[in-house]
Design an enzyme around this catalytic site. Structure first.
Site, short mmCIF file in Angstrom:
data_model
loop_
_atom_site.label_atom_id
_atom_site.label_comp_id
_atom_site.label_asym_id
_atom_site.label_seq_id
_atom_site.Cartn_x
_atom_site.Cartn_y
_atom_site.Cartn_z
N HIS A 123 30.63 41.47 48.08
CA HIS A 123 29.66 40.63 47.38
C HIS A 123 29.37 41.14 45.98
O HIS A 123 29.65 42.30 45.65
CB HIS A 123 28.37 40.52 48.19
CG HIS A 123 27.57 41.79 48.33
ND1 HIS A 123 26.73 42.25 47.34
CD2 HIS A 123 27.49 42.68 49.33
CE1 HIS A 123 26.16 43.37 47.74
NE2 HIS A 123 26.61 43.67 48.95
N CYS A 139 28.39 47.68 52.50
CA CYS A 139 29.23 46.61 51.97
C CYS A 139 30.10 47.10 50.83
O CYS A 139 29.99 48.24 50.38
CB CYS A 139 28.34 45.47 51.46
SG CYS A 139 27.54 44.53 52.78
#
Length: 163
Positions: A123, A139
């Protein structure tokens, strides 16, 4: 030299993400930031899981760069330094989300280690965050322009190897 199949490889040592294109002869490499806690597969570890994955879902098509997401939904906010000052505790998820699913039972898929249930994404992040240095909560963070470019080049089901 062996031909690469289309897909994504994330190298934790070099903090890079390489997309091998559909023609399997060209590639694009982007700087990333993975987990501050290093590699690891355990639930709630704050680590980036290793191994074979695939892009299970893609979120954010057509939204403006720096759109803020919470629980994979746009909040209606666009990231700014003023917004960051208002909410200093937020782990910003911006612009696009590629939600990963593990393929290796007992390693990154299944109880206690499931990458999908851990909400492991590729992301966007604020441009003030450094790339090339592990800083995430698990992440794979990217610059917003880079994650938008990547998003436009991949499709659900594309393989992702994290090593």
């Amino acid at each position: 030299m062996p031909e690469k199949t289309p897909g994504i490889e994330i190298d934790l040592a070099t903090q890079t993400l390489t997309l091998f294109a559909d023609d399997a002869f060209s590639s694009i490499t982007y700087p990333v930031s993975t987990a501050l806690n290093g590699p690891g597969e355990r639930q709630s570890s704050g680590c980036t899981p290793r191994g074979s994955h695939y892009v299970r879902a893609m979120v954010g098509a057509g939204v403006p760069a720096n759109t803020v997401f919470v629980a994979r939904r746009p909040t209606g906010e666009v990231y700014s330094t003023e917004l960051a000052r208002q909410f200093p505790e937020r782990d910003w998820i911006l612009s696009r989300i590629l939600w990963l699913c593990g393929l290796e039972s007992g390693k990154n898929r299944g109880p206690g280690v499931d990458s999908f249930r851990r909400f492991i994404y590729i992301h966007g992040t604020p441009d003030t965050e450094p790339m090339g240095i592990p800083r995430s909560h698990g992440c794979i963070r990217m610059r917003n322009t880079d994650v938008i470019d990547l998003y436009n080049r991949v499709r659900p089901g594309m393989p992702v190897l994290i090593r």
